[in-house]
Write a protein that holds these residues in place. Sequence first.
Motif, mmCIF file in Angstrom:
data_model
loop_
_atom_site.group_PDB
_atom_site.id
_atom_site.type_symbol
_atom_site.label_atom_id
_atom_site.label_comp_id
_atom_site.label_asym_id
_atom_site.label_seq_id
_atom_site.Cartn_x
_atom_site.Cartn_y
_atom_site.Cartn_z
ATOM 1 N N VAL A 1 -9.778 -4.037 -15.683
ATOM 2 C CA VAL A 1 -8.696 -3.451 -14.875
ATOM 3 C C VAL A 1 -8.514 -1.968 -15.151
ATOM 4 O O VAL A 1 -8.758 -1.131 -14.299
ATOM 5 N N GLY A 2 -8.066 -1.630 -16.328
ATOM 6 C CA GLY A 2 -7.796 -0.221 -16.624
ATOM 7 C C GLY A 2 -7.991 0.101 -18.088
ATOM 8 O O GLY A 2 -7.632 -0.693 -18.960
ATOM 9 N N GLN A 3 -8.574 1.256 -18.365
ATOM 10 C CA GLN A 3 -8.814 1.680 -19.730
ATOM 11 C C GLN A 3 -7.493 1.982 -20.434
ATOM 12 O O GLN A 3 -6.560 2.515 -19.831
ATOM 13 N N ALA A 4 -7.446 1.662 -21.723
ATOM 14 C CA ALA A 4 -6.248 1.939 -22.513
ATOM 15 C C ALA A 4 -6.075 3.445 -22.678
ATOM 16 O O ALA A 4 -7.059 4.180 -22.745
ATOM 17 N N PRO A 5 -4.825 3.927 -22.736
ATOM 18 C CA PRO A 5 -4.607 5.364 -22.923
ATOM 19 C C PRO A 5 -5.110 5.815 -24.274
ATOM 20 O O PRO A 5 -5.006 5.079 -25.262
ATOM 21 N N LYS B 1 -8.480 -7.321 -24.163
ATOM 22 C CA LYS B 1 -9.846 -6.785 -24.094
ATOM 23 C C LYS B 1 -10.381 -6.911 -22.671
ATOM 24 O O LYS B 1 -11.000 -5.983 -22.129
ATOM 25 N N ARG B 2 -10.124 -8.058 -22.048
ATOM 26 C CA ARG B 2 -10.563 -8.255 -20.667
ATOM 27 C C ARG B 2 -9.849 -7.289 -19.727
ATOM 28 O O ARG B 2 -10.470 -6.745 -18.799
ATOM 29 N N PHE B 3 -8.563 -7.077 -19.961
ATOM 30 C CA PHE B 3 -7.813 -6.146 -19.120
ATOM 31 C C PHE B 3 -8.422 -4.749 -19.216
ATOM 32 O O PHE B 3 -8.611 -4.060 -18.205
ATOM 33 N N ASP B 4 -8.739 -4.338 -20.426
ATOM 34 C CA ASP B 4 -9.318 -3.013 -20.655
ATOM 35 C C ASP B 4 -10.667 -2.876 -19.957
ATOM 36 O O ASP B 4 -10.991 -1.819 -19.408
ATOM 37 N N VAL C 1 -0.871 1.895 -9.433
ATOM 38 C CA VAL C 1 -0.424 2.388 -10.739
ATOM 39 C C VAL C 1 -0.829 3.854 -10.907
ATOM 40 O O VAL C 1 -2.010 4.195 -10.796
ATOM 41 N N LEU C 2 0.151 4.709 -11.175
ATOM 42 C CA LEU C 2 -0.145 6.124 -11.403
ATOM 43 C C LEU C 2 -0.908 6.302 -12.705
ATOM 44 O O LEU C 2 -1.925 6.997 -12.755
ATOM 45 N N GLN C 3 -0.416 5.667 -13.760
ATOM 46 C CA GLN C 3 -1.080 5.722 -15.058
ATOM 47 C C GLN C 3 -0.554 4.599 -15.950
ATOM 48 O O GLN C 3 0.543 4.085 -15.745
ATOM 49 N N TYR C 4 -1.375 4.197 -16.912
ATOM 50 C CA TYR C 4 -0.958 3.209 -17.902
ATOM 51 C C TYR C 4 -0.491 3.970 -19.141
ATOM 52 O O TYR C 4 -1.277 4.635 -19.809
ATOM 53 N N THR C 5 0.790 3.896 -19.418
ATOM 54 C CA THR C 5 1.352 4.611 -20.554
ATOM 55 C C THR C 5 1.138 3.834 -21.843
ATOM 56 O O THR C 5 0.814 2.646 -21.830
ATOM 57 N N LYS C 6 1.334 4.509 -22.959
ATOM 58 C CA LYS C 6 1.199 3.850 -24.262
ATOM 59 C C LYS C 6 2.454 3.040 -24.592
ATOM 60 O O LYS C 6 2.384 1.922 -25.076
ATOM 61 N N SER C 7 3.605 3.625 -24.307
ATOM 62 C CA SER C 7 4.879 2.984 -24.613
ATOM 63 C C SER C 7 5.414 2.210 -23.423
ATOM 64 O O SER C 7 5.342 2.683 -22.279
ATOM 65 N N PRO D 1 0.811 -1.234 0.000
ATOM 66 C CA PRO D 1 0.000 0.000 0.000
ATOM 67 C C PRO D 1 0.840 1.278 0.000
ATOM 68 O O PRO D 1 0.371 2.331 -0.444
ATOM 69 N N LYS D 2 2.088 1.190 0.470
ATOM 70 C CA LYS D 2 2.960 2.365 0.483
ATOM 71 C C LYS D 2 3.307 2.820 -0.942
ATOM 72 O O LYS D 2 3.786 3.938 -1.135
ATOM 73 N N LEU D 3 3.048 1.954 -1.925
ATOM 74 C CA LEU D 3 3.351 2.292 -3.318
ATOM 75 C C LEU D 3 2.109 2.775 -4.073
ATOM 76 O O LEU D 3 2.097 2.792 -5.298
ATOM 77 N N LYS D 4 1.092 3.207 -3.330
ATOM 78 C CA LYS D 4 -0.129 3.694 -3.979
ATOM 79 C C LYS D 4 0.196 4.843 -4.936
ATOM 80 O O LYS D 4 0.871 5.790 -4.575
ATOM 81 N N LYS D 5 -0.280 4.705 -6.178
ATOM 82 C CA LYS D 5 -0.056 5.699 -7.241
ATOM 83 C C LYS D 5 1.427 5.958 -7.475
ATOM 84 O O LYS D 5 1.825 7.034 -7.927
ATOM 85 N N ASP D 6 2.257 4.966 -7.184
ATOM 86 C CA ASP D 6 3.703 5.177 -7.305
ATOM 87 C C ASP D 6 4.383 4.142 -8.200
ATOM 88 O O ASP D 6 5.598 3.954 -8.113
ATOM 89 N N ILE D 7 3.595 3.479 -9.046
ATOM 90 C CA ILE D 7 4.154 2.508 -9.988
ATOM 91 C C ILE D 7 3.791 2.927 -11.410
ATOM 92 O O ILE D 7 2.657 3.336 -11.678
ATOM 93 N N GLY D 8 4.761 2.830 -12.305
ATOM 94 C CA GLY D 8 4.526 3.121 -13.710
ATOM 95 C C GLY D 8 4.572 1.841 -14.527
ATOM 96 O O GLY D 8 5.485 1.020 -14.362
ATOM 97 N N ILE D 9 3.576 1.632 -15.365
ATOM 98 C CA ILE D 9 3.537 0.460 -16.243
ATOM 99 C C ILE D 9 2.686 0.836 -17.456
ATOM 100 O O ILE D 9 1.775 1.677 -17.353
ATOM 101 N N ALA D 10 2.984 0.267 -18.579
ATOM 102 C CA ALA D 10 2.215 0.568 -19.789
ATOM 103 C C ALA D 10 0.940 -0.278 -19.825
ATOM 104 O O ALA D 10 0.712 -1.143 -18.971
ATOM 105 N N HIS D 11 0.117 -0.015 -20.833
ATOM 106 C CA HIS D 11 -1.120 -0.775 -21.003
ATOM 107 C C HIS D 11 -0.870 -1.917 -21.990
ATOM 108 O O HIS D 11 -0.284 -1.709 -23.056
ATOM 109 N N PRO D 12 -1.294 -3.142 -21.674
ATOM 110 C CA PRO D 12 -1.013 -4.291 -22.546
ATOM 111 C C PRO D 12 -1.675 -4.236 -23.920
ATOM 112 O O PRO D 12 -1.276 -4.975 -24.821
ATOM 113 N N SER D 13 -2.659 -3.372 -24.096
ATOM 114 C CA SER D 13 -3.269 -3.249 -25.422
ATOM 115 C C SER D 13 -2.376 -2.495 -26.395
ATOM 116 O O SER D 13 -2.438 -2.702 -27.600
ATOM 117 N N THR D 14 -1.545 -1.601 -25.853
ATOM 118 C CA THR D 14 -0.683 -0.787 -26.710
ATOM 119 C C THR D 14 0.784 -1.171 -26.615
ATOM 120 O O THR D 14 1.563 -0.885 -27.527
#
Length: 356
Positions: A350-354, A344-347, A215-221, A169-182
């Motif tokens: 879990v999280g919408q694609a950027p 598609k299931r992830f989108d 996750v702070l945000q799901y990036t495209k790259s 929980p200490k890493l709330k909004k503190d991880i960066g990862i891309a979106h698997p659709s992109t």
Amino acid sequence: MTKGRRSRRGAALTMALAAVVLAAASGCAREADDVSAAQDGGVVHVACGATEEWCAATTEQFAKTSGVKADFVRLSSGEALARIQAGKDNTEFDVWYGGPADGYAAAGAMGLLEPYASANAKVIPAKYKDASGLWTGVYVGALGFCSNGELLKEKGLSAPKSWADLLDPKLKKDIGIAHPSTSGTAYTALWTQVQLAGGDQDEALTYMRRLHPNVLQYTKSGSAPAQMTARGEVAVGVIFSHDCVATKEEGFPDLEVTFPSEGTGYETGGVALVKGAKNPVSAKKFVDWALTPEAQEIGPRVKAYQFPTNPNAKVSDKVVDLDSLKLVNYDAAAAGAAKPALTKRFDEEVGQAPKS
């Protein structure tokens, strides 16, 4: 006329006919080659999934070596697949180069790639190429964690060494990862969870839902989280380890690379012919060249520290030793077949694609 004389005349006639047939066949072959060459513009258009710098260095060196003009568009794995699919009736690219092979497997299942068994592919280990020639691996990279030591210290944390550590929980909004659709990088992370769950996609998505609040945000790259970590926007980025090493060399010495103890996935960066390519002769020359040591030794010169698939290529001392890692059984074909439905299931779950 004696029997012997008739036999000699028959033999001579047979040889003459054979010569005519051979000449005709040779003529047809030359004609086919001429037609093929006429259809080729002496240029190759590349959809490139490697870094911008690597794409530029690779196409530039290919042009110098072969005399064939080359250009590229840098695209993430998901973007490349979408562009190739959208242009299937009027092909935009001749070759797809770079990016995880599961994207190539998905493209192959859609009929978007042209099988090509390059003679240079013979030296590439079987685990790094498609048996039917749809794609061949040019590099291998392992998935890992890229950490900002200063930010973690402020939270009283050390660099993560397991997938479970990312759920703190200490890493709330503190991880960066891309979106698997992109991103092929992010899909590698998702499919790694499937493998760690014994093939259970529901369990894998459950883990990703638990990770989501951190996750702070799901990036495209897929490489973007390395820069986010370096700039202090997040404490940890989930990326291919070579991207973290490259970013560290750009002036961020406090970045640290670690690998999950449960096991990690890896990418086999591919190269393939696009079906319906407008420059098929030049495209094949590019594929042939991409599998050579000369081509595969370009990466480290532009801070791309992936492991080369050609066993004769020199390996930089900054490339991670794959034998030192616990790797999951990453089947690119299976991952590619599952990709459309799983992303598609992830989108949805879990999280919408950027957005573009």
